[in-house]
Write a protein that holds these residues in place. Structure first.
Motif, mmCIF file in Angstrom:
data_model
loop_
_atom_site.group_PDB
_atom_site.id
_atom_site.type_symbol
_atom_site.label_atom_id
_atom_site.label_comp_id
_atom_site.label_asym_id
_atom_site.label_seq_id
_atom_site.Cartn_x
_atom_site.Cartn_y
_atom_site.Cartn_z
ATOM 1 N N MET A 1 0.996 -1.279 0.016
ATOM 2 C CA MET A 1 0.116 -0.026 0.044
ATOM 3 C C MET A 1 0.835 1.037 -0.028
ATOM 4 O O MET A 1 2.103 1.205 0.846
ATOM 5 C CB MET A 1 -0.954 0.054 1.011
ATOM 6 N N ALA A 2 0.436 2.244 -0.598
ATOM 7 C CA ALA A 2 1.294 3.489 -0.733
ATOM 8 C C ALA A 2 1.285 4.054 0.446
ATOM 9 O O ALA A 2 0.343 4.197 1.376
ATOM 10 C CB ALA A 2 0.327 4.351 -1.860
ATOM 11 N N SER A 3 2.341 4.965 0.774
ATOM 12 C CA SER A 3 2.513 5.687 2.241
ATOM 13 C C SER A 3 1.718 7.154 1.949
ATOM 14 O O SER A 3 1.215 7.412 3.047
ATOM 15 C CB SER A 3 3.896 6.151 2.303
ATOM 16 N N LYS A 4 1.255 7.494 0.784
ATOM 17 C CA LYS A 4 0.164 8.602 0.575
ATOM 18 C C LYS A 4 -0.736 8.250 -0.336
ATOM 19 O O LYS A 4 -0.293 7.832 -1.358
ATOM 20 C CB LYS A 4 1.004 9.835 0.202
ATOM 21 N N LEU A 5 -1.885 8.004 0.073
ATOM 22 C CA LEU A 5 -3.231 7.764 -0.746
ATOM 23 C C LEU A 5 -4.158 8.907 -0.868
ATOM 24 O O LEU A 5 -4.249 9.558 0.165
ATOM 25 C CB LEU A 5 -3.951 6.484 0.040
ATOM 26 N N LEU A 6 -4.515 9.151 -2.162
ATOM 27 C CA LEU A 6 -5.437 10.250 -2.268
ATOM 28 C C LEU A 6 -6.726 9.318 -2.611
ATOM 29 O O LEU A 6 -6.776 8.664 -3.551
ATOM 30 C CB LEU A 6 -5.363 11.048 -3.372
ATOM 31 N N VAL A 7 -8.056 9.646 -2.030
ATOM 32 C CA VAL A 7 -9.105 8.894 -2.126
ATOM 33 C C VAL A 7 -10.130 10.169 -2.687
ATOM 34 O O VAL A 7 -10.186 11.184 -2.039
ATOM 35 C CB VAL A 7 -9.800 8.432 -0.920
ATOM 36 N N ARG A 8 -10.734 9.956 -3.984
ATOM 37 C CA ARG A 8 -11.820 10.868 -4.591
ATOM 38 C C ARG A 8 -13.174 10.360 -3.754
ATOM 39 O O ARG A 8 -13.625 9.340 -4.192
ATOM 40 C CB ARG A 8 -11.811 10.751 -5.834
ATOM 41 N N GLY A 9 -13.648 10.933 -2.705
ATOM 42 C CA GLY A 9 -14.867 10.643 -2.057
ATOM 43 C C GLY A 9 -16.071 10.778 -2.912
ATOM 44 O O GLY A 9 -15.926 11.268 -4.091
ATOM 45 N N LEU A 10 -17.171 10.954 -2.170
ATOM 46 C CA LEU A 10 -18.524 11.148 -2.936
ATOM 47 C C LEU A 10 -18.867 12.656 -2.530
ATOM 48 O O LEU A 10 -18.213 13.311 -1.576
ATOM 49 C CB LEU A 10 -19.564 10.160 -2.637
ATOM 50 N N ASN A 11 -19.875 13.097 -3.239
ATOM 51 C CA ASN A 11 -20.167 14.576 -3.269
ATOM 52 C C ASN A 11 -21.445 14.514 -2.021
ATOM 53 O O ASN A 11 -21.634 15.496 -1.588
ATOM 54 C CB ASN A 11 -20.855 15.046 -4.451
ATOM 55 N N TRP A 12 -22.121 13.472 -1.900
ATOM 56 C CA TRP A 12 -23.380 13.839 -1.068
ATOM 57 C C TRP A 12 -23.414 12.984 0.201
ATOM 58 O O TRP A 12 -22.589 11.924 0.222
ATOM 59 C CB TRP A 12 -24.638 13.257 -1.802
ATOM 60 N N LEU A 13 -23.941 13.434 1.172
ATOM 61 C CA LEU A 13 -23.977 13.219 2.512
ATOM 62 C C LEU A 13 -24.243 11.672 2.764
ATOM 63 O O LEU A 13 -23.318 10.793 3.334
ATOM 64 C CB LEU A 13 -24.975 13.859 3.541
ATOM 65 N N GLY A 14 -25.286 11.152 2.153
ATOM 66 C CA GLY A 14 -25.449 9.763 2.243
ATOM 67 C C GLY A 14 -24.432 8.661 1.618
ATOM 68 O O GLY A 14 -24.144 7.756 2.213
ATOM 69 N N ASP A 15 -24.142 9.322 0.575
ATOM 70 C CA ASP A 15 -22.951 8.471 -0.317
ATOM 71 C C ASP A 15 -21.875 8.249 0.322
ATOM 72 O O ASP A 15 -21.096 7.365 0.414
ATOM 73 C CB ASP A 15 -22.803 8.993 -1.785
ATOM 74 N N ALA A 16 -21.394 9.369 1.067
ATOM 75 C CA ALA A 16 -20.281 9.433 1.811
ATOM 76 C C ALA A 16 -20.389 8.184 3.022
ATOM 77 O O ALA A 16 -19.302 7.714 3.336
ATOM 78 C CB ALA A 16 -19.906 10.997 2.354
ATOM 79 N N VAL A 17 -21.404 8.572 3.617
ATOM 80 C CA VAL A 17 -21.340 7.389 4.776
ATOM 81 C C VAL A 17 -21.364 6.054 4.466
ATOM 82 O O VAL A 17 -20.851 5.199 4.841
ATOM 83 C CB VAL A 17 -23.022 7.655 5.314
#
Length: 178
Positions: free
Chosen positions: A1-17
């Motif tokens: 696994m990378a020591s630095k990881l970027l995650v493009r999360g979601l835009n909406w509250l429920g999707d993020a959960v």
């Protein structure tokens, strides 16, 4: 696994959960790694209260703000970029920032912008959204196990919920319009 990881999360509250189990799985393999999540402005509070406590940046609107975000992503210089969000724009942003090892589902015509574009298995299309994101991790070779979504609340969060409470009996009512 990378020591630095970027995650493009979601835009909406429920999707993020619903993406929190995938984020928690990413932290299981190597908890000390540095993770940054980029998400829509309405979802940043969810990600900033995830147990991993990643650094969180909002994906703003407007050219000038997007250019600042691209610069911030370059400065973070992740070894890997995992795109949970399916949008073409998410892949384009990572591509324009010159981020290496861009990974995500091959959707919305963005496969050409990804280093690893994973086709969606039919079983994930019909699955609960949490398993959709965990399926991506599995297909990319990351460890992925379901855990209930959790948030770590700050004292101010708890005080606000008590101030807004409709009951003093310990039961709370939460509304998320939209």
């Amino acid at each position: 696994m990378a020591s630095k990881l970027l995650v493009r999360g979601l835009n909406w509250l429920g999707d993020a959960v619903m993406s929190l189990p995938a984020l928690a799985s990413l932290g299981q393999e190597e908890p000390a790694k540095e993770i940054m999540v980029v998400a829509g402005p309405s979802a940043t509070a969810v990600y900033s209260r995830a147990p991993l406590r990643p650094k969180v940046l909002a994906d703003p609107k407007g050219l000038r703000s997007r250019l600042k975000l691209i610069k911030a992503l370059k400065n973070f210089s992740p070894e890997k970029t995992l795109l949970l969000q399916n949008a073409f724009g998410a892949a384009a942003l990572a591509f324009l920032a010159g981020l290496p090892n861009r990974e995500g589902y091959a959707r919305d015509g963005r496969g050409i912008l990804l280093n690893r574009a994973i086709p969606i298995q039919p079983k994930y299309r019909l699955a609960h959204e949490a398993f959709y994101y965990l399926g991506l991790l599995t297909d990319l070779g990351y460890p992925a196990a379901y855990s209930s979504p959790r948030l770590v609340l700050e004292p101010d969060d708890l005080k606000l919920s008590q101030d807004l409470s409709l009951s003093k009996e310990g039961f709370y009512l939460a509304l998320a319009p939209g």
